[in-house]
Design a protein around this motif. Structure first.
Motif, PDB file in Angstrom:
ATOM      1  N   GLY C 205       0.827  -1.209   0.000  1.00 31.80           N
ATOM      2  CA  GLY C 205       0.000   0.000   0.000  1.00 31.80           C
ATOM      3  C   GLY C 205       0.858   1.255   0.000  1.00 31.80           C
ATOM      4  O   GLY C 205       0.545   2.239  -0.669  1.00 31.80           O
ATOM      5  N   ILE C 206       1.947   1.211   0.753  1.00 31.06           N
ATOM      6  CA  ILE C 206       2.871   2.366   0.779  1.00 31.06           C
ATOM      7  C   ILE C 206       3.451   2.610  -0.608  1.00 31.06           C
ATOM      8  O   ILE C 206       3.472   3.730  -1.115  1.00 31.06           O
ATOM      9  CB  ILE C 206       4.027   2.100   1.761  1.00 31.06           C
ATOM     10  CG1 ILE C 206       3.483   1.967   3.168  1.00 31.06           C
ATOM     11  CG2 ILE C 206       5.108   3.155   1.618  1.00 31.06           C
ATOM     12  CD1 ILE C 206       3.930   3.011   4.125  1.00 31.06           C
ATOM     13  N   LEU C 207       3.927   1.524  -1.232  1.00 36.14           N
ATOM     14  CA  LEU C 207       4.544   1.682  -2.555  1.00 36.14           C
ATOM     15  C   LEU C 207       3.518   2.168  -3.571  1.00 36.14           C
ATOM     16  O   LEU C 207       3.844   2.905  -4.499  1.00 36.14           O
ATOM     17  CB  LEU C 207       5.160   0.365  -3.013  1.00 36.14           C
ATOM     18  CG  LEU C 207       6.314  -0.135  -2.153  1.00 36.14           C
ATOM     19  CD1 LEU C 207       6.969  -1.338  -2.790  1.00 36.14           C
ATOM     20  CD2 LEU C 207       7.342   0.966  -1.951  1.00 36.14           C
ATOM     21  N   LEU C 208       2.293   1.760  -3.364  1.00 36.56           N
ATOM     22  CA  LEU C 208       1.237   2.210  -4.263  1.00 36.56           C
ATOM     23  C   LEU C 208       1.114   3.732  -4.217  1.00 36.56           C
ATOM     24  O   LEU C 208       0.893   4.375  -5.234  1.00 36.56           O
ATOM     25  CB  LEU C 208      -0.078   1.555  -3.864  1.00 36.56           C
ATOM     26  CG  LEU C 208      -1.163   1.668  -4.907  1.00 36.56           C
ATOM     27  CD1 LEU C 208      -0.833   0.778  -6.081  1.00 36.56           C
ATOM     28  CD2 LEU C 208      -2.489   1.284  -4.315  1.00 36.56           C
ATOM     29  N   THR C 209       1.262   4.315  -3.020  1.00 35.04           N
ATOM     30  CA  THR C 209       1.153   5.770  -2.939  1.00 35.04           C
ATOM     31  C   THR C 209       2.332   6.442  -3.620  1.00 35.04           C
ATOM     32  O   THR C 209       2.243   7.601  -3.988  1.00 35.04           O
ATOM     33  CB  THR C 209       1.087   6.280  -1.490  1.00 35.04           C
ATOM     34  OG1 THR C 209       2.313   5.957  -0.849  1.00 35.04           O
ATOM     35  CG2 THR C 209      -0.067   5.680  -0.744  1.00 35.04           C
ATOM     36  N   LEU C 210       3.446   5.721  -3.762  1.00 31.24           N
ATOM     37  CA  LEU C 210       4.545   6.296  -4.546  1.00 31.24           C
ATOM     38  C   LEU C 210       4.148   6.331  -6.016  1.00 31.24           C
ATOM     39  O   LEU C 210       4.556   7.208  -6.769  1.00 31.24           O
ATOM     40  CB  LEU C 210       5.812   5.459  -4.390  1.00 31.24           C
ATOM     41  CG  LEU C 210       6.596   5.650  -3.101  1.00 31.24           C
ATOM     42  CD1 LEU C 210       7.735   4.668  -3.042  1.00 31.24           C
ATOM     43  CD2 LEU C 210       7.117   7.077  -3.025  1.00 31.24           C
ATOM     44  N   PHE C 211       3.363   5.353  -6.405  1.00 33.89           N
ATOM     45  CA  PHE C 211       2.920   5.325  -7.794  1.00 33.89           C
ATOM     46  C   PHE C 211       1.770   6.306  -8.027  1.00 33.89           C
ATOM     47  O   PHE C 211       1.809   7.100  -8.956  1.00 33.89           O
ATOM     48  CB  PHE C 211       2.511   3.906  -8.204  1.00 33.89           C
ATOM     49  CG  PHE C 211       2.414   3.752  -9.689  1.00 33.89           C
ATOM     50  CD1 PHE C 211       3.531   3.400 -10.429  1.00 33.89           C
ATOM     51  CD2 PHE C 211       1.232   4.006 -10.354  1.00 33.89           C
ATOM     52  CE1 PHE C 211       3.461   3.298 -11.804  1.00 33.89           C
ATOM     53  CE2 PHE C 211       1.152   3.904 -11.730  1.00 33.89           C
ATOM     54  CZ  PHE C 211       2.282   3.541 -12.456  1.00 33.89           C
ATOM     55  N   ILE C 212       0.726   6.200  -7.196  1.00 30.46           N
ATOM     56  CA  ILE C 212      -0.329   7.216  -7.235  1.00 30.46           C
ATOM     57  C   ILE C 212      -0.486   7.784  -5.843  1.00 30.46           C
ATOM     58  O   ILE C 212      -1.000   7.108  -4.964  1.00 30.46           O
ATOM     59  CB  ILE C 212      -1.753   6.707  -7.572  1.00 30.46           C
ATOM     60  CG1 ILE C 212      -1.772   5.230  -7.899  1.00 30.46           C
ATOM     61  CG2 ILE C 212      -2.477   7.551  -8.532  1.00 30.46           C
ATOM     62  CD1 ILE C 212      -3.194   4.744  -8.078  1.00 30.46           C
ATOM     63  N   PRO C 213      -0.101   9.023  -5.624  1.00 31.64           N
ATOM     64  CA  PRO C 213      -0.205   9.583  -4.277  1.00 31.64           C
ATOM     65  C   PRO C 213      -1.579  10.177  -3.981  1.00 31.64           C
ATOM     66  O   PRO C 213      -1.749  10.845  -2.982  1.00 31.64           O
ATOM     67  CB  PRO C 213       0.872  10.671  -4.290  1.00 31.64           C
ATOM     68  CG  PRO C 213       0.985  11.077  -5.713  1.00 31.64           C
ATOM     69  CD  PRO C 213       0.579   9.929  -6.554  1.00 31.64           C
ATOM     70  N   VAL C 214      -2.542   9.955  -4.851  1.00 36.63           N
ATOM     71  CA  VAL C 214      -3.853  10.595  -4.642  1.00 36.63           C
ATOM     72  C   VAL C 214      -4.961   9.547  -4.616  1.00 36.63           C
ATOM     73  O   VAL C 214      -4.726   8.374  -4.869  1.00 36.63           O
ATOM     74  CB  VAL C 214      -4.154  11.620  -5.757  1.00 36.63           C
ATOM     75  CG1 VAL C 214      -3.242  12.806  -5.658  1.00 36.63           C
ATOM     76  CG2 VAL C 214      -4.054  10.976  -7.122  1.00 36.63           C
ATOM     77  N   GLY C 215      -6.175  10.018  -4.315  1.00 29.95           N
ATOM     78  CA  GLY C 215      -7.335   9.127  -4.318  1.00 29.95           C
ATOM     79  C   GLY C 215      -7.324   8.158  -3.156  1.00 29.95           C
ATOM     80  O   GLY C 215      -7.903   7.080  -3.243  1.00 29.95           O
ATOM     81  N   ILE C 216      -6.672   8.514  -2.047  1.00 25.25           N
ATOM     82  CA  ILE C 216      -6.617   7.618  -0.893  1.00 25.25           C
ATOM     83  C   ILE C 216      -7.930   7.755  -0.114  1.00 25.25           C
ATOM     84  O   ILE C 216      -8.262   8.831   0.368  1.00 25.25           O
ATOM     85  CB  ILE C 216      -5.421   7.978   0.007  1.00 25.25           C
ATOM     86  CG1 ILE C 216      -4.121   7.811  -0.792  1.00 25.25           C
ATOM     87  CG2 ILE C 216      -5.413   7.125   1.260  1.00 25.25           C
ATOM     88  CD1 ILE C 216      -2.912   8.438  -0.135  1.00 25.25           C
ATOM     89  N   ASN C 217      -8.674   6.675  -0.034  1.00 28.46           N
ATOM     90  CA  ASN C 217      -9.953   6.705   0.687  1.00 28.46           C
ATOM     91  C   ASN C 217     -10.259   5.316   1.234  1.00 28.46           C
ATOM     92  O   ASN C 217      -9.646   4.338   0.810  1.00 28.46           O
ATOM     93  CB  ASN C 217     -11.068   7.210  -0.242  1.00 28.46           C
ATOM     94  CG  ASN C 217     -11.480   6.185  -1.263  1.00 28.46           C
ATOM     95  OD1 ASN C 217     -12.366   5.380  -1.020  1.00 28.46           O
ATOM     96  ND2 ASN C 217     -10.803   6.162  -2.403  1.00 28.46           N
ATOM     97  N   PRO C 218     -11.199   5.223   2.190  1.00 30.46           N
ATOM     98  CA  PRO C 218     -11.414   3.938   2.877  1.00 30.46           C
ATOM     99  C   PRO C 218     -11.789   2.793   1.946  1.00 30.46           C
ATOM    100  O   PRO C 218     -11.556   1.636   2.262  1.00 30.46           O
ATOM    101  CB  PRO C 218     -12.563   4.236   3.834  1.00 30.46           C
ATOM    102  CG  PRO C 218     -12.525   5.700   4.044  1.00 30.46           C
ATOM    103  CD  PRO C 218     -12.001   6.300   2.787  1.00 30.46           C
ATOM    104  N   TYR C 219     -12.385   3.091   0.813  1.00 27.40           N
ATOM    105  CA  TYR C 219     -12.877   2.007  -0.047  1.00 27.40           C
ATOM    106  C   TYR C 219     -11.963   1.748  -1.242  1.00 27.40           C
ATOM    107  O   TYR C 219     -12.356   1.090  -2.195  1.00 27.40           O
ATOM    108  CB  TYR C 219     -14.285   2.322  -0.528  1.00 27.40           C
ATOM    109  CG  TYR C 219     -15.261   2.529   0.584  1.00 27.40           C
ATOM    110  CD1 TYR C 219     -15.573   1.487   1.456  1.00 27.40           C
ATOM    111  CD2 TYR C 219     -15.874   3.759   0.792  1.00 27.40           C
ATOM    112  CE1 TYR C 219     -16.453   1.669   2.496  1.00 27.40           C
ATOM    113  CE2 TYR C 219     -16.762   3.949   1.835  1.00 27.40           C
ATOM    114  CZ  TYR C 219     -17.056   2.899   2.677  1.00 27.40           C
ATOM    115  OH  TYR C 219     -17.934   3.081   3.708  1.00 27.40           O
ATOM    116  N   MET C 220     -10.760   2.298  -1.204  1.00 29.50           N
ATOM    117  CA  MET C 220      -9.901   2.178  -2.382  1.00 29.50           C
ATOM    118  C   MET C 220      -9.413   0.748  -2.624  1.00 29.50           C
ATOM    119  O   MET C 220      -8.965   0.408  -3.710  1.00 29.50           O
ATOM    120  CB  MET C 220      -8.683   3.090  -2.222  1.00 29.50           C
ATOM    121  CG  MET C 220      -7.764   2.659  -1.085  1.00 29.50           C
ATOM    122  SD  MET C 220      -6.404   3.807  -0.816  1.00 29.50           S
ATOM    123  CE  MET C 220      -5.278   3.293  -2.089  1.00 29.50           C
TER     124      MET C 220
END
Lengths: 448, 329, 296
Positions: C205-220
């Protein structure tokens, strides 16, 4: 295998018998979808004044529309605060009747809405229904509303198709989907006649398709050249393939978007690939302050359409100048009540405003009808022309579609949303062309 | 005959009680229809999952195709003057679609076991959804809205009646049919073969059971019921079909939850499971709007850990040997 | 020429995306391999990782790479907690019971996240420049995501091949009874594996935010659960390394097929790429029913 065939035949026979049976039992239905020839709502004076008026609806407090659902609830509560505390309620026959809002959580699931609306009608005995958020859910509960003859007010069902189905009691507060991106096109045509090449990049979903179908028709009418028109599926992780193809098409302006997450992703990846355009307009996502929090300076200059925005110039004075009645709280009052229910740090998005405005429109229609009878209210809606903090309200009498309300275009300028279009609602000048990604990296803001 | 009737009694009684309550108590009809959707969904999945032990994670595709079958009937044949026959055509199309898909999936996926099968079926369901959207099949992502066709062909009152009453009755009918068929299957050769297959597929094969034949049969049966549910509970009732909605994997998961909650492979299991699940979901949505899942989720986990065989499986074990055991299968 | 340039650029992105997908799926395979449990709540843990990266960045200005140890600790704690409270009781229960339990746990985590952090879509910007590859620009954060993913996968590989605990885990995967006879505490291995599996997912999940740092929400997470299932099977369920390779295949298929599908008129090529990816899954299963790296 033989008994399986027998079974299939049995199923079909049983079903046909059943359906035919039902068809016979029912007296020939008298189709009455046409709106009545509007006899002026004149209730008999001895009509009983109700103790209270209950508006009911479901909100998506959990699930994929949880964001919008929460905003809607706050907007509704803010509108009710004004209605009950300041206005004293709805004036029926000289008596002020208080208004209540009864809601359930539909989890943005289509199965739940019908049963919850049925409960609202039969158990909670609501007088008027507020439709759920999104076009799909609005369609799902429409048969229940229609069957029970309840006015069904849409505050989040933007699709034009809802109003083409022949439902009698559906009324819309917000501008339909086809209007979302027309403002940006109007603005570019007005301020930069040389910008001709438009690119559309949007989500492959019912709502966005409706938005960009409308935009495409409008763009061609205005003489733009649509050089790119492609979609991406829901919840994309990487838009690079699409965007690098779009880059090659060299658009002057980019219109796109769909929902929250993909809108943020679109802006982020436009920045990463350094795809510059004179204008970038994205639906839905930029309207929320979290958009700017997430993107920071990259959000500068990005434009988005809104049903409403903080700072719009709809006021009692403006209404007077136009000769139209003003109803409801002023914008400052609405903001104040909103913060009372939502918390000081919250800013209303247009979802809150459209839900609040829907409540005000219902209240006004009931007051004009002087009754809670659905037909009387529906007729009152036909003749209702007013301005609220949300803007003008005037519907098409046959379909219930909103005609009066105008969308606005806002732009992120120096960390603030500034309304830039239409000129009569604008609170600032458009910053055009928007700063390039390279300039923004240097910290350039979209301010002069 | 008795061996069929006895186990059916509790289930049918429950249906009659629900039907009666729905018809007589105002405001309860739609909630009961909501609960019945889950009950019947569980029953339909149970025919395959319960009988064979195969977990079909792409089960929702059958519901989706059923929904499309009905919607296509309306969008293609509304002007042909079929009258109410159009609904029959719709159900026929729903059945044909789901049988075709079940044959295709059966050919590819039923050769796989366990988790591989489960995930291959996800591939089918998701792949189908993106085919519809990507190839702009049947309206693409914009789907099909049949409200206006319904109202044009039947008039608005009859259309409302279809969406808010007849479609629910149909769900009851599908449920009763599914119950009868389940009991029947459990007592036939096919039922015994499936039971053997569920316990140990390889052993069953060695014993000379035509495993593939019965698997495909159970799969097809389950698919047809799913198609019928999709056609009535979604298209007829809600009057629209969006691919995003009808291929949503959450319905598969819910169906599995229901079957498991009640007890897989039993007749009363999915009925009890659907009842518990539906009631929980409905009442919590009205009592705790916005927080219901926060309560449902841990409850689910708790029930699963306490009754791993499901509620009916547990009761069945307790009743073993007593004279009531005939009523619970 | 433009066509091939775009294709090459897309494939480059596909490889990076694939590395992230791969790492985000390894935990699922690891848990299945040892416990024979399909973690239906997989996506929820990816969401937790994304929020860890987000909060560390926003509250303490710690960049996502440095948040990885935090994620490891949180992931292990979460995994072990869930194992001892719930999963332990389900070992040996019908396979379906564990499906349901993990489904319930996933929903619960999502709802708790919504309860505390609200349903907003959040994001952050960590700008550290980009590299111009000529055919396309790639931000350094994405390159970092790629390299950390590969490095973490390698560390795990060493852990499994070279340490006693790794050997014990492999022994349990091979033959549970045999391992027990040899004096391996199987239930401890289960706990460890579940903990490590969840920790890997949270790190994913952390690495995913390196790829897309946006759209983080409880249902992602839901989307990633689905993708992870497919990737895990592509690689052969139960084999974390297979999953890592499956990730590459999936990423390349998703991104690579777009340029080609775009040549077909009258379709939505991007939606079709997903059709292609899922069809590829079916074809691979048809040819090799246990996935590419699956045994038997």
């Amino acid at each position: 295998m033989n008994w399986k065939k027998t079974f299939v035949v049995l199923v079909i026979v049983a079903m046909s018998l059943f359906i035919l049976g039902c068809a016979e039992k029912q007296p020939a239905p008298t189709p009455t979808p046409e709106s009545k020839p509007a006899p002026e709502a004149t209730p008999s004076p001895e009509a009983k004044v109700p103790e209270k008026i209950v508006i009911g609806g479901t909100l998506s407090l959990s699930g994929k529309y949880a964001n919008e659902g929460q905003m809607s609830l706050w907007g509704i509560q803010a509108a009710l605060k004004w209605l009950n505390d300041v206005n004293g309620g709805i004036d029926i026959g000289g008596k002020k009747v208080k208004v209540e809002f009864k809601y359930y959580d539909d989890e943005a699931k289509k199965e739940t809405v019908q049963s919850l609306y049925d409960r609202l009608i039969t158990v909670d005995k609501v007088d008027v229904l507020l439709a759920p958020y999104s076009s799909g859910l609005t369609l799902a509960a429409a048969p229940i509303a229609d069957k029970n003859g309840k006015v069904y007010m849409s505050h989040g069902g933007a699709s034009d198709r809802i109003f083409e189905q022949g439902y009698t009691y559906v009324v819309q507060t917000l501008s339909p989907a086809s209007k979302y991106q027309t403002g940006a096109l109007d603005m570019v045509k007005a301020i930069d006649p040389t910008a001709k090449r438009v690119a559309f990049v949007y989500e492959d979903s019912e709502f966005s398709k409706a938005v960009f179908k409308g935009a495409k028709e409008y763009a061609e009418q205005l003489g733009f050249e649509v050089v790119f028109d492609k979609t991406y599926p829901r919840n994309p992780t990487d838009l690079t393939p699409l965007l690098s193809e779009m880059k090659a098409a060299e658009p002057d302006i980019i219109l796109g978007g769909g929902h929250f997450a993909d809108g943020q992703l679109l802006a982020t990846q436009l920045a990463e690939l350094k795809i510059n355009a004179k204008l970038v307009s994205i639906i839905v996502a930029p309207a929320l302050p979290k958009f700017y929090d997430a993107l920071g300076v990259k959000a500068e200059g990005i434009v988005g359409p809104g049903q409403w925005e903080v700072g719009v110039k709809y006021s009692p004075e403006a209404a007077k100048a136009k000769g139209i009645e003003y109803f409801g709280p002023t914008q400052d009052e609405f903001m104040q009540y909103f913060k009372e229910v939502a918390g000081e740090d919250k800013t209303p998005s247009y979802h809150a405003a459209e839900a609040g405005a829907a409540i005000l429109a219902i209240a006004k229609a009931i007051e004009n009808a002087q009754s809670t009878d659905s037909d009387a209210i529906r007729n009152a809606f036909n003749n209702l022309h007013m301005i609220t903090f949300f803007g003008e309200f005037k519907i098409d009498p046959t379909t219930g579609k909103q005609l009066g309300h105008e969308m606005v275009l806002f732009q992120w300028q120096g960390g603030k949303k500034v309304i830039i279009w239409p000129p009569e609602a604008a609170t600032g000048e458009p910053y055009y062309p928007i700063p390039t990604w390279e300039e923004k990296e240097q910290g350039k803001m979209a301010t002069k | 005959m008795k061996k069929y009737i006895q186990p059916l009694l509790p289930v049918l009684t429950l249906y009659i009680v629900l039907l009666g309550a729905g018809l007589s108590i105002p405001g309860l009809w739609q909630p009961i229809a909501f609960i019945m959707f889950y009950v019947v969904l569980g029953q339909a999945l149970n025919m395959f999952l319960g009988m064979t032990g195969y977990v079909d994670f792409g089960y929702v595709a059958f519901l989706g195709l059923g929904a499309y079958g009905m919607a296509l009937a309306f969008s293609l044949f509304t002007d042909d003057g079929l009258g109410s026959g159009i609904i029959v055509v719709g159900f026929l199309m729903a059945v044909i679609f789901s049988i075709l898909l079940s044959m295709a999936v059966g050919a590819i996926a039923l050769r796989l076991r366990g988790a591989y099968f489960a995930i291959a079926t996800i591939g089918v369901s998701e792949g189908f959804k993106y085919l519809i959207e990507g190839a702009r099949l049947w309206g693409g992502s914009e789907g099909i809205i049949i409200s206006s066709q319904l109202r044009d062909s039947f008039g608005s009152e009859m259309a409302n009646y279809l969406s808010t009453f007849a479609s629910d009755i149909l769900i009851f009918a599908i449920g009763i049919l599914a119950a009868i068929l389940t009991v029947y299957t459990l007592h036939t050769r096919a039922g015994y073969a499936l039971m053997a297959l569920r316990e140990d597929e390889d052993a069953a094969k060695v014993m000379g059971v035509n495993v593939t034949k019965y698997k495909v049969m159970a799969f097809g049966m389950s698919a047809v019921f799913a198609g019928l549910i999709g056609a009535s509970a979604w298209t007829l009732k809600l009057t629209y079909v969006f691919p995003e909605d009808v291929f949503n994997i959450i319905y598969t998961v819910e169906a599995i939850v229901i079957v498991m909650l009640g007890g897989a492979g039993t007749l009363a299991g999915p009925v009890v499971g659907g009842l518990i699940y539906g009631i929980l979901r409905y009442y919590l949505a009205t009592v705790l709007p916005g927080f219901q899942l926060l309560v449902v989720a841990p409850l689910l986990v708790l029930i699963v850990t306490v009754f791993p065989d499901g509620v009916v499986g547990y009761i069945k074990r307790k009743l073993k040997g007593s004279r009531f055991s005939k009523y619970v299968i | 020429m433009v066509f091939f340039e775009q294709l090459a650029g897309n494939l480059l992105y596909g490889i990076i995306l694939g590395a992230v997908y791969g790492l985000a799926t390894m935990g699922l395979s690891q848990i299945f391999g040892v416990l024979k449990i399909v973690n239906v709540g997989h996506g929820a843990f990816i969401m937790v990782g994304a929020y860890v990266a987000y909060w560390m960045f926003v509250l303490y200005s710690v960049n996502p790479i440095l948040s990885i140890p935090v994620a490891l600790v949180i992931g292990l704690a979460l995994g072990l907690g869930i194992f001892y409270i719930v999963i332990r009781r389900l070992i040996g229960a019908p396979e379906l019971a564990s499906l349901l339990a993990t489904f319930g746990i996933g929903i619960f985590i999502e709802e708790v996240a919504k309860f505390f952090w609200g349903p907003d879509h959040r994001g952050f910007s960590w700008n550290i420049g980009q590299v111009d590859f000529g055919i396309t620009l790639i931000p350094n954060t994405k390159l970092l995501a790629f390299f950390s993913s590969v490095i973490i996968a390698l560390i795990l590989y060493m852990l499994f091949q070279r340490t006693r605990i790794g050997a014990a885990i492999r022994a349990v995967v091979e033959d549970r009874e045999g391992a027990m006879v040899c004096g391996i505490d199987v239930s401890r291995i289960y706990a460890m594996s579940f903990g490590i599996g969840i920790a890997m997912t949270v790190i994913g999940g952390i690495l995913l935010t390196l790829f897309i740092p946006v759209g983080i929400n409880p249902y992602m997470g839901g989307e990633y659960t689905l993708k992870a299932f497919v990737i895990a099977v592509l690689g052969g369920l139960g084999s974390p390394w297979g999953a890592f390779i499956g990730g590459f295949i999936f990423g390349l298929l998703e991104n690579g097929s777009y340029t080609i599908l775009g040549l077909i008129p009258g379709v939505e090529p991007f939606s079709l790429t997903r059709f292609v990816a899922f069809s590829a899954l079916l074809v691979i299963l048809l040819v090799k029913p246990t996935g590419l790296m699956g045994g038997e």
